[in-house]
Design a protein around this motif. Structure first.
Motif, PDB file in Angstrom:
ATOM      1  N   GLU A   1       2.022  -8.478   4.766  1.00 53.31           N
ATOM      2  CA  GLU A   1       1.542  -9.592   5.576  1.00 53.31           C
ATOM      3  C   GLU A   1       0.335 -10.172   4.852  1.00 53.31           C
ATOM      4  OE1 GLU A   1       2.943 -10.716   8.400  1.00 53.31           O
ATOM      5  OE2 GLU A   1       4.456  -9.130   8.409  1.00 53.31           O
ATOM      6  N   GLN A   2      -0.026 -11.413   5.156  1.00 56.00           N
ATOM      7  CA  GLN A   2      -1.187 -12.023   4.498  1.00 56.00           C
ATOM      8  C   GLN A   2      -2.438 -11.168   4.658  1.00 56.00           C
ATOM      9  OE1 GLN A   2      -0.598 -16.724   4.337  1.00 56.00           O
ATOM     10  NE2 GLN A   2      -1.075 -16.014   6.377  1.00 56.00           N
ATOM     11  N   GLU A   3      -2.603 -10.550   5.808  1.00 54.99           N
ATOM     12  CA  GLU A   3      -3.788  -9.748   6.104  1.00 54.99           C
ATOM     13  C   GLU A   3      -3.904  -8.528   5.189  1.00 54.99           C
ATOM     14  OE1 GLU A   3      -1.738 -11.111   8.369  1.00 54.99           O
ATOM     15  OE2 GLU A   3      -3.155 -12.519   9.263  1.00 54.99           O
ATOM     16  N   ASP A   4      -2.810  -8.155   4.502  1.00 57.16           N
ATOM     17  CA  ASP A   4      -2.845  -7.029   3.568  1.00 57.16           C
ATOM     18  C   ASP A   4      -3.588  -7.378   2.286  1.00 57.16           C
ATOM     19  OD1 ASP A   4      -1.368  -5.302   5.256  1.00 57.16           O
ATOM     20  OD2 ASP A   4       0.512  -6.207   4.574  1.00 57.16           O
ATOM     21  N   ALA A   5      -3.757  -8.659   2.020  1.00 59.13           N
ATOM     22  CA  ALA A   5      -4.477  -9.081   0.817  1.00 59.13           C
ATOM     23  C   ALA A   5      -5.951  -8.745   0.981  1.00 59.13           C
ATOM     24  CB  ALA A   5      -4.286 -10.576   0.580  1.00 59.13           C
ATOM     25  N   LYS A   6      -6.534  -8.209  -0.062  1.00 63.01           N
ATOM     26  CA  LYS A   6      -7.944  -7.807  -0.007  1.00 63.01           C
ATOM     27  C   LYS A   6      -8.863  -8.902  -0.549  1.00 63.01           C
ATOM     28  CE  LYS A   6      -6.942  -3.685   1.437  1.00 63.01           C
ATOM     29  NZ  LYS A   6      -6.203  -3.829   2.659  1.00 63.01           N
ATOM     30  N   SER A   7      -8.290 -10.033  -0.942  1.00 68.28           N
ATOM     31  CA  SER A   7      -9.089 -11.135  -1.469  1.00 68.28           C
ATOM     32  C   SER A   7      -8.436 -12.454  -1.065  1.00 68.28           C
ATOM     33  CB  SER A   7      -9.180 -11.040  -3.000  1.00 68.28           C
ATOM     34  OG  SER A   7      -7.957 -11.434  -3.598  1.00 68.28           O
ATOM     35  N   TYR A   8      -9.070 -13.527  -1.447  1.00 68.12           N
ATOM     36  CA  TYR A   8      -8.548 -14.868  -1.210  1.00 68.12           C
ATOM     37  C   TYR A   8      -7.191 -15.050  -1.884  1.00 68.12           C
ATOM     38  CZ  TYR A   8      -8.385 -19.978  -1.584  1.00 68.12           C
ATOM     39  OH  TYR A   8      -8.004 -21.292  -1.533  1.00 68.12           O
ATOM     40  N   TYR A   9      -7.003 -14.384  -3.033  1.00 65.74           N
ATOM     41  CA  TYR A   9      -5.778 -14.544  -3.820  1.00 65.74           C
ATOM     42  C   TYR A   9      -4.755 -13.491  -3.436  1.00 65.74           C
ATOM     43  CZ  TYR A   9      -8.649 -17.665  -6.578  1.00 65.74           C
ATOM     44  OH  TYR A   9      -9.460 -18.698  -6.971  1.00 65.74           O
ATOM     45  N   ILE A  10      -3.714 -13.925  -2.750  1.00 64.25           N
ATOM     46  CA  ILE A  10      -2.663 -13.011  -2.309  1.00 64.25           C
ATOM     47  C   ILE A  10      -1.988 -12.331  -3.498  1.00 64.25           C
ATOM     48  CG2 ILE A  10      -0.354 -12.983  -1.264  1.00 64.25           C
ATOM     49  CD1 ILE A  10      -1.440 -14.809   0.903  1.00 64.25           C
ATOM     50  N   ASN A  11      -1.879 -13.023  -4.615  1.00 61.81           N
ATOM     51  CA  ASN A  11      -1.210 -12.413  -5.761  1.00 61.81           C
ATOM     52  C   ASN A  11      -2.021 -11.271  -6.378  1.00 61.81           C
ATOM     53  OD1 ASN A  11      -2.776 -14.635  -6.403  1.00 61.81           O
ATOM     54  ND2 ASN A  11      -1.748 -15.002  -8.320  1.00 61.81           N
ATOM     55  N   ASP A  12      -3.207 -10.981  -5.856  1.00 63.61           N
ATOM     56  CA  ASP A  12      -3.919  -9.776  -6.281  1.00 63.61           C
ATOM     57  C   ASP A  12      -3.192  -8.517  -5.799  1.00 63.61           C
ATOM     58  OD1 ASP A  12      -5.826 -11.212  -7.639  1.00 63.61           O
ATOM     59  OD2 ASP A  12      -7.359 -11.062  -6.080  1.00 63.61           O
ATOM     60  N   LEU A  13      -2.195  -8.669  -4.931  1.00 67.20           N
ATOM     61  CA  LEU A  13      -1.363  -7.544  -4.508  1.00 67.20           C
ATOM     62  C   LEU A  13      -0.410  -7.085  -5.619  1.00 67.20           C
ATOM     63  CD1 LEU A  13      -0.463  -8.838  -0.928  1.00 67.20           C
ATOM     64  CD2 LEU A  13      -1.866  -6.826  -1.446  1.00 67.20           C
ATOM     65  N   ILE A  14      -0.225  -7.918  -6.628  1.00 67.71           N
ATOM     66  CA  ILE A  14       0.680  -7.581  -7.734  1.00 67.71           C
ATOM     67  C   ILE A  14       0.011  -6.523  -8.620  1.00 67.71           C
ATOM     68  CG2 ILE A  14       1.938  -8.492  -9.742  1.00 67.71           C
ATOM     69  CD1 ILE A  14       2.878  -9.734  -7.096  1.00 67.71           C
ATOM     70  N   PRO A  15       0.707  -5.411  -8.902  1.00 69.21           N
ATOM     71  CA  PRO A  15       0.134  -4.411  -9.814  1.00 69.21           C
ATOM     72  C   PRO A  15      -0.115  -5.022 -11.200  1.00 69.21           C
ATOM     73  CG  PRO A  15       2.094  -3.555  -8.706  1.00 69.21           C
ATOM     74  CD  PRO A  15       2.008  -5.021  -8.378  1.00 69.21           C
ATOM     75  N   LYS A  16      -1.233  -4.633 -11.811  1.00 68.11           N
ATOM     76  CA  LYS A  16      -1.618  -5.202 -13.109  1.00 68.11           C
ATOM     77  C   LYS A  16      -0.527  -5.053 -14.160  1.00 68.11           C
ATOM     78  CE  LYS A  16      -6.638  -4.872 -12.555  1.00 68.11           C
ATOM     79  NZ  LYS A  16      -6.628  -5.936 -11.622  1.00 68.11           N
ATOM     80  N   GLU A  17       0.189  -3.946 -14.138  1.00 68.39           N
ATOM     81  CA  GLU A  17       1.219  -3.722 -15.152  1.00 68.39           C
ATOM     82  C   GLU A  17       2.428  -4.645 -14.984  1.00 68.39           C
ATOM     83  OE1 GLU A  17       1.882  -0.668 -11.857  1.00 68.39           O
ATOM     84  OE2 GLU A  17       0.148  -1.392 -12.991  1.00 68.39           O
ATOM     85  N   ARG A  18       2.516  -5.345 -13.860  1.00 69.08           N
ATOM     86  CA  ARG A  18       3.637  -6.275 -13.634  1.00 69.08           C
ATOM     87  C   ARG A  18       3.181  -7.734 -13.617  1.00 69.08           C
ATOM     88  NH1 ARG A  18       7.842  -4.930  -9.238  1.00 69.08           N
ATOM     89  NH2 ARG A  18       8.952  -6.393 -10.564  1.00 69.08           N
ATOM     90  N   PHE A  19       1.929  -7.965 -13.984  1.00 62.71           N
ATOM     91  CA  PHE A  19       1.362  -9.301 -13.816  1.00 62.71           C
ATOM     92  C   PHE A  19       2.025 -10.352 -14.701  1.00 62.71           C
ATOM     93  CE2 PHE A  19      -1.944 -12.216 -12.446  1.00 62.71           C
ATOM     94  CZ  PHE A  19      -2.076 -11.788 -11.144  1.00 62.71           C
ATOM     95  N   GLU A  20       2.341 -10.045 -15.934  1.00 67.36           N
ATOM     96  CA  GLU A  20       3.010 -11.014 -16.812  1.00 67.36           C
ATOM     97  C   GLU A  20       4.392 -11.358 -16.268  1.00 67.36           C
ATOM     98  OE1 GLU A  20       1.666 -12.831 -19.297  1.00 67.36           O
ATOM     99  OE2 GLU A  20      -0.176 -11.850 -18.634  1.00 67.36           O
ATOM    100  N   GLU A  21       5.086 -10.355 -15.772  1.00 65.26           N
ATOM    101  CA  GLU A  21       6.398 -10.567 -15.151  1.00 65.26           C
ATOM    102  C   GLU A  21       6.259 -11.458 -13.905  1.00 65.26           C
ATOM    103  OE1 GLU A  21       9.831  -7.776 -13.044  1.00 65.26           O
ATOM    104  OE2 GLU A  21       8.099  -6.813 -14.002  1.00 65.26           O
TER     105      GLU A  21
END
Length: 190
Positions: A32-52
């Motif tokens: 859910e949006q509330e699961d995001a810990k910052s303004y940027y929801i895509n910060d939920l993406i693990p760093k190792e998958r960020f390019e993908e």
């Protein structure tokens, strides 16, 4: 008679949930949006998958998945009778700035379709919104409410619920939780 200028943000003010939809599609999750810990929801993406993730996002139009805020369209249409309305919105995709042209086009097309009663010459795509003079500002970010205005409204979103009343009062900002509250201030007042 000159109408007052009213600046309205787009993401998390007139529409929401497009980014969380794409994150969930990409990760096969149910955030859910509330699961995001910052303004940027895509910060939920693990760093190792960020390019993908960036490649996945390039292939999508986030505005195909957004939901309009309840009553936003109707109330903004009513506001046009009393105010000069401008959509003022950022478009640079933080994680891949060079792909931001597509984001701008997608957002422009979304506005033209959903808010056809607002002339596209009243769409302002800009990162620093304080550069634009206005009488009224409506945004979900305190940073974007900087600059002169007679009225400043912070639209409640998942990332700004922790901002207290005292801080808002100090900055002369009014919190609004939905478009009906905005209508009470801007349509029902004299």
């Amino acid at each position: 008679m000159n109408q007052e200028k009213c600046l309205i943000d787009v993401d998390d003010v007139i529409c929401e949930k497009g980014f969380i939809h794409l994150v969930n599609e990409f990760l096969q999750t149910n955030y859910e949006q509330e699961d995001a810990k910052s303004y940027y929801i895509n910060d939920l993406i693990p760093k190792e998958r960020f390019e993908e993730w960036k490649e996945f996002f390039r292939q999508k139009n986030v505005y195909d998945y957004v939901e309009l805020m309840p009553k936003a369209k109707e109330i903004i249409q009513q506001l046009t009778k009393k105010y000069e309305i401008y959509f003022v919105t950022a478009f640079v995709f933080r994680d891949s700035p060079k792909d931001s042209g597509k984001t701008l086009t997608d957002k422009f097309n979304f506005l033209a379709k959903e808010f056809s009663f607002i002339d596209p010459s009243h769409y302002i795509f800009i990162q620093d919104k304080s550069l634009i003079q206005a009488d009224i500002r409506i945004d979900d970010s305190l940073k974007n409410l900087q600059g002169k205005a007679r009225l400043k409204f912070l639209y409640t979103a998942y990332h700004n619920k922790n901002i207290g009343l005292e801080e808002l009062q100090t900055k002369e900002i009014i919190r609004v939780n939905d478009w009906e509250e905005i209508a009470k201030y801007l349509l029902l007042s004299s």
